[in-house]
Design a protein around this motif. Sequence first.
Motif: not given
Length: 122
Positions: A32-33, A52-54, A68-70, A98-99
């Motif tokens: 999931y994102a 995102s999931s990646g 900063t997001i992690s 979300r997916d």
Amino acid sequence: QVQLVESGGGLVQPGNSLTLSCAASGFDLDYYAIGWFRQAPGKEREGVSCISSGHITSYADSVKGRFTISRDDAKNTVYLQMSSLKPEDTAVYYCARRDFRCVDRSTDFYSWGQGTQVTVSS
């Protein structure tokens, strides 16, 4: 039970830092994102950041270079590190999922948390 729980909000002075956490339970975060959103009194909800999931990240122009997001999938947690905070960052901050991929529309996200209040004031 699927749940997202935000924590880490509080009262901080302008220029200071704060880290928010979004703890996921009831599902495997790997797929999931996670988006961070905020809503100030009298204003519409706005997107702040997404991962995102990646592990691809995106930011609103208003927070680029400051936030900063992690994510730590092993801990099922996403973080939002906020620095150089400004009074205009004052809002209730929410996370949602979300997916796989991040998108701009907040309506494409679901499983919203209850929010955590961030107040930036001297």
